[in-house]
Write a protein that holds these residues in place. Structure first.
Motif, short mmCIF file in Angstrom:
data_model
loop_
_atom_site.label_atom_id
_atom_site.label_comp_id
_atom_site.label_asym_id
_atom_site.label_seq_id
_atom_site.Cartn_x
_atom_site.Cartn_y
_atom_site.Cartn_z
N GLY A 67 -8.80 49.35 29.83
CA GLY A 67 -7.60 48.95 30.57
C GLY A 67 -6.84 50.18 31.05
N GLY A 68 -7.30 51.35 30.70
CA GLY A 68 -6.61 52.59 31.07
C GLY A 68 -6.89 53.02 32.51
N LYS A 69 -6.42 54.21 32.81
CA LYS A 69 -6.53 54.69 34.19
C LYS A 69 -7.99 54.87 34.62
N VAL A 75 -13.38 50.29 38.07
CA VAL A 75 -13.42 48.96 38.69
C VAL A 75 -13.12 49.07 40.18
N TYR A 76 -12.17 49.94 40.52
CA TYR A 76 -11.87 50.18 41.94
C TYR A 76 -13.16 50.61 42.68
N PHE A 105 -3.93 46.09 30.94
CA PHE A 105 -5.09 45.25 30.61
C PHE A 105 -5.11 44.02 31.53
N ARG A 106 -3.96 43.40 31.66
CA ARG A 106 -3.87 42.21 32.52
C ARG A 106 -4.07 42.58 33.99
N ASN A 107 -3.46 43.70 34.36
CA ASN A 107 -3.51 44.14 35.76
C ASN A 107 -4.94 44.37 36.24
N LEU A 108 -5.75 44.91 35.36
CA LEU A 108 -7.11 45.28 35.74
C LEU A 108 -7.90 44.08 36.28
N GLY A 109 -7.88 42.98 35.56
CA GLY A 109 -8.59 41.80 36.01
C GLY A 109 -7.91 41.14 37.20
N LYS A 248 -1.93 53.47 42.17
CA LYS A 248 -1.87 52.75 43.45
C LYS A 248 -2.21 51.27 43.25
N TYR A 249 -3.01 51.00 42.23
CA TYR A 249 -3.43 49.62 41.97
C TYR A 249 -2.69 48.98 40.79
N GLY A 250 -1.53 49.55 40.45
CA GLY A 250 -0.67 48.85 39.50
C GLY A 250 -0.70 49.34 38.05
N PHE A 251 -1.42 50.41 37.79
CA PHE A 251 -1.42 50.98 36.43
C PHE A 251 -0.05 51.58 36.13
N ILE A 252 0.46 51.35 34.92
CA ILE A 252 1.72 52.02 34.56
C ILE A 252 1.52 52.92 33.34
#
Ligand code: ZN
Length: 370
Positions: A67-69, A75-76, A105-109, A248-252
């Motif tokens: 779920g990390g960077k 996945v990107y 973790f949630r953001n990734l999917g 850029k894809y929502g990771f914090i």
């Protein structure tokens, strides 16, 4: 202890190699990057994806993710750039998750529109094996570190997913081998050979509890054996680039949540609290931990001077974050004193000496700064 002249990495890292000029293999491997044709390698990745891409709705690749960077970057690349249909697989740990960890973790999917399996090892089993491994070897996550390879392989095999994408070839990036390769298959199977089922059984773990770390046999894989590869062969691996894409894809990151002691950044290993203790335990055994790792990498990448790296290592590398330690002891059922009594066994007497009751490196990289 000897330290790499270029990046300050000590030779106590297991398997590290230094050349006659006193430069570590991680630095030499990094220098080689400049001679690599990265466009060609990206084409190689495309060809590999073309070979395995399935357009009938089946998953065509599995990506083990935390779920990390780096997970976001993987996945990107596979979903957005290569147009694959990946299944994400996470082997979780039951330490307290940070808010950022949950969110990422949630953001990734969600962001990449992927199905995502979270595999949780029995919490009761996790607690027992982690206690055993901590007390015996100072390597608490020994059991889980086997499962993070066996579980994705078994799932990919059972779901007939032909390709598994791991992130970095850490042996190459951290300089214990000079073999730059995309295939991770041999490395994974070599890891499987080191899994000691008998060790756990001798320690009182039942055979039927070992499912997660029992690897599939060659026989079982005869009809279907997924190909396992490293992304770091195809794209220059950099925590800074990976972070920029992930954000850029929502990771914090942890900047607004937790300022961790003994850390010089707030975006690596941020998913759970107690897990940091596992990483810190390298310090008593080898005389360095994450600050050295990260500072050395930044020196290699030209983002930090050697002098600055030494200052950071001096100031932070020995520190264990208190909240991480509390989470670790609360989960495993130790008092703080019991925790430190166990750690006491692992201070490497060859490289540390006790001064006024605390362990100090005999020959630190920053001795010219003292
Ligand atoms: Zn080096």
């Amino acid at each position: 202890m000897r330290y790499c002249k270029k990046c300050a990495m000590p030779d106590t890292r297991p398997g590290s190699v230094f050349d006659e000029e006193g430069v570590c293999l991680a630095c030499r491997n990094y220098e080689r990057r400049a001679t690599i044709d990265w466009d060609k390698r990206k084409d190689e990745l495309k060809q590999l994806c073309d070979k395995y891409r399935i357009d009938d709705g089946s998953y065509d690749c599995a990506i083990p993710v935390s779920g990390g960077k780096d997970s976001h970057f993987l996945v990107y690349t596979m979903k957005e750039e290569m147009g694959m249909n990946p299944l994400l697989i996470t082997v979780g740990d039951p330490f307290t998750k940070t808010q950022a960890g949950w969110s990422n973790f949630r953001n990734l999917g969600e962001t990449f529109n992927c199905d995502h399996i979270l595999f949780n090892i029995s919490i009761d089993l996790f607690r027992r094996v982690t206690r055993i491994a901590f007390e015996e070897s100072g390597n608490p996550l020994r059991f889980v570190e086997a499962a993070i390879y066996t579980v994705p392989l078994k799932m990919a095999k059972n779901l007939c997913i032909p390709l598994i994408m791991f992130g970095e070839n850490s042996a190459y990036e951290y300089g214990t081998t000079d073999k730059d390769k995309y295939s991770a298959t041999d490395d994974i199977f070599r890891r499987f050979q080191t899994i000691e089922l008998d060790y756990w059984i001798k320690k009182g773990i039942l055979r039927k509890e070992l499912n997660t770390i029992i690897s599939p046999s060659e026989e079982e894989l005869k009809n279907f054996k997924p190909e396992v590869i490293y992304m770091s062969y195809f794209k220059p691996w950099s925590s800074v680039t990976n972070l920029a894409i992930a954000k850029k894809y929502g990771f914090i990151d942890l900047a607004h949540e937790w300022k961790r002691e003994g850390c010089i950044e707030d975006f690596e290993q941020i998913d759970s609290m107690g897990y940091l203790v596992h990483l810190w335990l390298k310090y008593p055994k080898f005389g360095f931990q994450r600050v050295s790792d990260i500072a050395s990498r930044r020196v290699r990448e030209g983002r930090l001077s050697l002098q600055e790296a030494k200052k950071l290592i001096m100031k932070y590398d020995h520190k264990l974050d208190q909240r991480a330690m509390q989470d670790f002891v609360d989960f495993l059922g130790y008092s703080t004193k019991e925790f430190w009594d166990i750690v006491e066994r692992f201070w490497n007497r060859d490289i540390f000496e006790k001064v006024d009751g605390t362990w100090q490196l005999k020959d630190p990289i920053y001795k010219d700064l003292l």
